[in-house]
Design an enzyme around this catalytic site. Structure first.
Site, mmCIF file in Angstrom:
data_model
loop_
_atom_site.group_PDB
_atom_site.id
_atom_site.type_symbol
_atom_site.label_atom_id
_atom_site.label_comp_id
_atom_site.label_asym_id
_atom_site.label_seq_id
_atom_site.Cartn_x
_atom_site.Cartn_y
_atom_site.Cartn_z
ATOM 1 N N HIS A 180 0.667 -1.365 -0.033
ATOM 2 C CA HIS A 180 0.094 0.150 0.009
ATOM 3 C C HIS A 180 0.947 1.319 0.098
ATOM 4 O O HIS A 180 0.390 2.347 -0.394
ATOM 5 C CB HIS A 180 -0.901 0.025 1.149
ATOM 6 C CG HIS A 180 -2.025 -1.027 1.305
ATOM 7 N ND1 HIS A 180 -1.692 -2.216 1.802
ATOM 8 C CD2 HIS A 180 -3.318 -0.992 0.799
ATOM 9 C CE1 HIS A 180 -2.851 -3.008 1.731
ATOM 10 N NE2 HIS A 180 -3.893 -2.081 1.172
ATOM 11 N N ASP A 251 -3.931 -6.564 -7.703
ATOM 12 C CA ASP A 251 -4.018 -5.849 -6.491
ATOM 13 C C ASP A 251 -4.382 -4.596 -6.918
ATOM 14 O O ASP A 251 -4.417 -4.207 -8.049
ATOM 15 C CB ASP A 251 -3.004 -5.897 -5.761
ATOM 16 C CG ASP A 251 -3.365 -5.904 -4.060
ATOM 17 O OD1 ASP A 251 -4.263 -5.559 -3.759
ATOM 18 O OD2 ASP A 251 -2.233 -6.386 -3.383
#
Length: 493
Positions: A180, A251
């Site tokens: 992230h 993702d």
């Protein structure tokens, strides 16, 4: 709307943005949008979720509705009053493949009842690096154990009519970087990758997993690009080497692991060209991002940078996967609301004497930096402890808390002066070895007040045997909190 634009929309999976069917989706859905990934902010309670998924399917019955429901720390259903289960680390600690299969099956039944037929789980990373942010989401640090439980989880979920998704290919467990926040590096040779690192994914493929999520680590032995946009990783490694012909989803493309390398439109084209079939745009990706990605894909086909056949192939794989959760497919099995707690009890480990002795308890929380993928943590420990006749107080510090060490020391000292022998102190931590600021606080507590009880609800790495009592739950879901409180009080609910 021409055929090319419909193909471009068919591979896109944005977030929804609100707990009702929003206005912005009308155009993309009419254009053939592949589906949505539902996040916590989209869910209020079970009735609302069922109504939401039904409303979306009224717009287009072919929509894929996906969700991150790993169980344990990564759950979307629990906060809305839904199913609670221990996560992968706890299941790996139990090390009972039938239990793992049953747990995943219960998650599948809950998702089917909610109208969701694609679960972006299980995580089959291997926790070889104890500093990995995904440690509590891993079945084990032993690759063979992860491989066995990955297959069992996939089998249990898909038997309920929900497509599974093994993630995060090629595996996050080696790096301490959260994708992230940056691009993880996997410093492995190609031989090391092929010989053993990918075994959990091999096992999931052999179990018939419907989809695999490719995340954003950089595999320098193969490519300088993140895996999610690398043809060497997706086509060369996953398709050709491992023989996977199911759906490959990226993702989230909003994550810095790839966004720092390529902006959304470019990343969308690169991922498709590399062999991905579905593009997860991210938790905060709505109409504008859909338009950006779709436009980039259409232009890439028109200029010859992306073959139209690649989009046709992706759409075909998504159609094939969609048959598993067809409305007329039967539900195999009955819901067992007590399974999660039974498993959490089996996973918990108790050392020393954690039983609370008095009628007052101070819970000191040392808050970690939560992964954006996971929930808020064990929020109901204090509530569960606060039975009639027991006073429960709480003090919470985090990395940025002003004078955190002083606050903790003063709170414990004042509490002990107030309650004396009737006051118990519980130190609640989650993987404290990952956070340097917690070490001096914990050292001071154990040096000055060793009769505390330590409750570790994360990935246990530090030894707290010097405390009076030590409870490890290997996760922070509601049922893990319930099992912990049973160990603290000696009472079962």
């Amino acid at each position: 709307m021409d055929h090319l634009e419909r193909l471009a929309h068919a591979v896109l999976f944005p977030a929804l943005g609100r707990p009702v069917v929003p206005r912005w989706i009308d155009g993309p859905v009419a254009a053939g949008l592949g589906g949505f990934v539902l996040f916590g902010k989209d869910i209020v309670d079970q009735d609302q979720l069922r109504g939401l998924t039904a409303g979306l399917r009224e717009l287009s019955p072919s929509l894929h509705l996906a969700i991150d429901e790993e169980g344990g720390d990564v759950t979307r259903l629990e906060a809305a009053g839904g199913i609670s289960t221990p996560g992968n680390l706890a299941l790996g600690r139990i090390d009972d493949l039938d239990a793992t299969r049953a747990c995943a099956h219960q998650i599948g039944l809950a998702l089917r009842a909610a109208g969701v037929t694609w679960d972006l789980a299980p995580a089959v990373d291997t926790a070889v690096n104890p500093f990995s942010p995904n440690g509590v989401r891993c079945f084990s640090g032993i690759r063979a154990h992860v491989a066995a439980h990955a297959a069992a989880w996939v089998e249990g979920l898909q038997a309920a009519g929900v497509s599974a998704c093994a993630k995060h290919f090629p595996g996050h467990g080696l790096s301490g970087t959260d994708a992230h926040l940056g691009t993880p590096d996997l410093d492995l040779s190609r031989d090391e990758l092929v010989d053993h690192y990918l075994d959990p994914f091999r096992s999931a493929i052999a179990a018939g997993v419907d989809s695999i999520m490719v995340s954003h680590p950089r595999v320098s032995a193969l490519d300088e690009l993140p895996a999610s946009i690398s043809a060497s990783v997706i086509t060369g490694l996953l398709r050709d080497e491992l023989g996977f012909d199911g759906v490959v989803i990226t993702d989230a493309l909003e994550m810095r692991g790839v966004a720092d390398v390529a902006p959304l439109g470019e990343a969308a084209v690169l991922a498709l060209r590399a062999g991905a079939d579905a593009l997860c745009l991210g938790a905060w990706a709505y109409g504008e991002d859909v338009r950006t990605a779709a436009h980039a894909i259409v232009e890439a086909v028109r200029t010859g940078d992306l073959p139209a056949e690649r989009l046709e192939q992706a759409a075909d794989r998504l159609r094939r996967m969609g048959r598993r959760g067809a409305p007329d497919s039967p539900l195999d099995g009955e819901a067992d609301s007590g399974l999660g707690l039974r498993l959490a009890r089996r996973a918990a480990r108790v050392s020393g004497d954690p039983l609370l002795r008095g009628d007052a308890t101070l819970v000191v929380r040392l808050e970690p930096v939560a992964s954006p993928a996971s929930g808020g943590g064990p929020g109901n420990v204090e509530t569960l402890l606060a039975t009639p006749g027991r006073t429960v107080e709480q003090v919470t510090v985090a990395a940025g808390t002003y004078n955190g060490p002083g606050i903790v020391h003063a709170a414990i000292s004042e509490f002990r002066e107030q309650y004396g022998a009737s006051g118990d102190v519980v130190i609640l931590v989650r993987s404290p070895h990952r956070f340097e600021w917690q070490a001096p606080i914990l050292d001071r507590i154990l040096a000055t007040t060793p009769d505390v009880v330590v409750l570790d609800m994360g990935f246990p790495q530090l030894d707290f045997s010097a405390a009076r009592g030590w409870v490890r739950t290997f996760g922070a879901s509601r049922v893990c909190a319930e099992a912990a409180v049973e160990a603290l009080t000696g009472r079962r609910g």
